[in-house]
Scaffold this active site. Sequence first.
Site, mmCIF file in Angstrom:
data_model
loop_
_atom_site.group_PDB
_atom_site.id
_atom_site.type_symbol
_atom_site.label_atom_id
_atom_site.label_comp_id
_atom_site.label_asym_id
_atom_site.label_seq_id
_atom_site.Cartn_x
_atom_site.Cartn_y
_atom_site.Cartn_z
ATOM 1 N N LYS A 274 1.047 -0.851 0.241
ATOM 2 C CA LYS A 274 -0.272 -0.071 -0.181
ATOM 3 C C LYS A 274 1.190 1.285 0.022
ATOM 4 O O LYS A 274 -0.065 1.973 -0.685
ATOM 5 C CB LYS A 274 -1.057 -0.122 1.055
ATOM 6 C CG LYS A 274 -2.478 -0.927 0.566
ATOM 7 C CD LYS A 274 -2.815 -0.494 2.202
ATOM 8 C CE LYS A 274 -4.111 -1.915 2.249
ATOM 9 N NZ LYS A 274 -4.604 -1.827 3.675
ATOM 10 N N ASP B 111 -9.838 2.414 3.063
ATOM 11 C CA ASP B 111 -10.361 2.088 4.457
ATOM 12 C C ASP B 111 -10.566 2.880 5.284
ATOM 13 O O ASP B 111 -12.004 2.096 6.060
ATOM 14 C CB ASP B 111 -9.023 1.942 4.731
ATOM 15 C CG ASP B 111 -8.061 0.113 3.626
ATOM 16 O OD1 ASP B 111 -8.852 -0.620 3.686
ATOM 17 O OD2 ASP B 111 -7.213 0.145 4.228
HETATM 18 P P1 NAP Z 1 -0.272 -3.180 10.957
HETATM 19 O O1 NAP Z 1 -0.249 -1.572 10.309
HETATM 20 O O2 NAP Z 1 1.248 -4.008 11.256
HETATM 21 O O3 NAP Z 1 -0.952 -2.264 12.157
HETATM 22 C C1 NAP Z 1 -0.651 -2.932 13.824
HETATM 23 C C2 NAP Z 1 -0.891 -2.525 14.628
HETATM 24 O O4 NAP Z 1 -1.800 -2.809 15.945
HETATM 25 C C3 NAP Z 1 0.301 -1.030 15.189
HETATM 26 O O5 NAP Z 1 0.091 0.380 15.510
HETATM 27 C C4 NAP Z 1 0.988 -1.720 15.990
HETATM 28 O O6 NAP Z 1 1.816 -1.003 17.372
HETATM 29 C C5 NAP Z 1 -0.067 -2.473 16.561
HETATM 30 N N1 NAP Z 1 -0.005 -3.758 17.711
HETATM 31 C C6 NAP Z 1 0.762 -5.009 17.053
HETATM 32 N N2 NAP Z 1 0.780 -5.890 18.211
HETATM 33 C C7 NAP Z 1 0.817 -5.164 19.049
HETATM 34 C C8 NAP Z 1 0.964 -5.701 20.765
HETATM 35 N N3 NAP Z 1 1.261 -6.747 21.410
HETATM 36 N N4 NAP Z 1 0.023 -5.175 21.566
HETATM 37 C C9 NAP Z 1 0.131 -3.364 21.255
HETATM 38 N N5 NAP Z 1 0.136 -2.972 19.915
HETATM 39 C C10 NAP Z 1 -0.481 -4.300 18.781
HETATM 40 O O7 NAP Z 1 -1.456 -3.743 10.616
HETATM 41 P P2 NAP Z 1 -3.071 -3.472 9.799
HETATM 42 O O8 NAP Z 1 -2.931 -3.068 8.510
HETATM 43 O O9 NAP Z 1 -3.254 -1.236 10.577
HETATM 44 O O10 NAP Z 1 -3.469 -3.861 10.583
HETATM 45 C C11 NAP Z 1 -4.198 -4.578 12.225
HETATM 46 C C12 NAP Z 1 -5.594 -5.058 12.096
HETATM 47 O O11 NAP Z 1 -6.735 -4.758 11.315
HETATM 48 C C13 NAP Z 1 -5.274 -6.061 11.683
HETATM 49 O O12 NAP Z 1 -5.764 -6.457 12.335
HETATM 50 C C14 NAP Z 1 -6.201 -6.188 10.234
HETATM 51 O O13 NAP Z 1 -6.186 -7.637 9.590
HETATM 52 C C15 NAP Z 1 -7.110 -5.261 10.915
HETATM 53 N N6 NAP Z 1 -7.599 -4.746 9.642
HETATM 54 C C16 NAP Z 1 -8.845 -5.339 8.949
HETATM 55 C C17 NAP Z 1 -9.695 -4.158 7.537
HETATM 56 C C18 NAP Z 1 -11.355 -3.882 7.891
HETATM 57 O O14 NAP Z 1 -11.543 -3.758 6.783
HETATM 58 N N7 NAP Z 1 -11.966 -4.617 8.455
HETATM 59 C C19 NAP Z 1 -8.449 -3.557 7.112
HETATM 60 C C20 NAP Z 1 -7.906 -3.178 8.104
HETATM 61 C C21 NAP Z 1 -6.650 -3.827 8.632
HETATM 62 P P3 NAP Z 1 2.886 -0.829 17.341
HETATM 63 O O15 NAP Z 1 3.495 0.569 15.949
HETATM 64 O O16 NAP Z 1 3.760 -1.043 18.808
HETATM 65 O O17 NAP Z 1 3.891 -2.071 16.164
#
Ligand code: NAP
Length: 289
Positions: free
Chosen positions: A74, A110
């Site tokens: 992305k 999104d």
């Molecule tokens: P990403 O860019 O990798 O971001 C992950 C986020 O989660 C970061 O803020 C990270 O914090 C935090 N995180 C991960 N493990 C953690 C922990 N153990 N403790 C505290 N914070 C933690 O991923 P993303 O693309 O934003 O996706 C995030 C979630 O949203 C995923 O589960 C994904 O499946 C879901 N999602 C859903 C949709 C939908 O359409 N419903 C769309 C997109 C994403 P750090 O900065 O500290 O690493």
Amino acid sequence: MEMKEITGHTKLVCLLGSPVAHSVSPMMHNAAFEALSLPYRYLCFDVKENSMKQAVEALRLFGARGFNCTMPVKAAMAELADELSPAARLIGAVNTVVIEDGRLLGHNTDGIGYMQSVKEAGFSIVGEKMTLLGAGGAATAICVQAALDGVKEITVFNCLEERFWKMERLMKVLEQESGCRLEIKELGDTKALEKSLSQSRILTNATSVGMSPHDGACPIPEDIPLPKDLIVSDIIYNPRKTKLLELAEKNGCPYFNGMYMLLYQGAAAFQLWTGMEMPVKEIKERYFE
Ligand code: NAP
């Protein structure tokens, strides 16, 4: 309705990223094309960041109508686009591209999908305060769109990692462009979290904490008070009811998961490619309930 036969006029749309084979997007979009008898087909191509330039040039050459981007491409797409929507520019990531006269127009649906899912759940958060957990790709998209759509105040919580500082930098620009009051705090600061929740209309989990196979994990302390009228939303959709949503239920709060965000980010992309509204009712019944 019948699926339009593939002819010399059939238009290609697709998903780029890696992995992509698990994606629900081909089913959702092809079913919508079928329902409206539109001459399009949606395919998935497993493409990593280092092949993005070639993949995108091939799609431009083949006259594809557009494409979606998912992890991990992305941000790379935001660099390759000829033009960016205001939200995609602020987010620094593109999940939908429209190819118009050979030009690549980058959008990010999104946040639009999330805001629509709030409405679909029966709520309005314009003029209200949001507590947002996470500062990754999805959280950034939600923060930007919520601010642009008129949410009054957003407090983001994240660990003091790279993304924390990146979000802090974005907030300075976003605050000026939207008028929304923005601040970021450390996720471990329970006092600040409790205060923010007591002032918020909605709590949004946009971290991956609680996603399968780590279903037991909760992004906030389980004993933190959740005001009864706080809307609790989790953008995770696997599992359907995360630990956070169980907590919301226990506290008597209204809640919803990430299924409709997924549907409505797709519906917004569909509209950008076809100029038509996705028949969401039908798609919802078939794939989202
Ligand atoms: P990403 O860019 O990798 O971001 C992950 C986020 O989660 C970061 O803020 C990270 O914090 C935090 N995180 C991960 N493990 C953690 C922990 N153990 N403790 C505290 N914070 C933690 O991923 P993303 O693309 O934003 O996706 C995030 C979630 O949203 C995923 O589960 C994904 O499946 C879901 N999602 C859903 C949709 C939908 O359409 N419903 C769309 C997109 C994403 P750090 O900065 O500290 O690493």
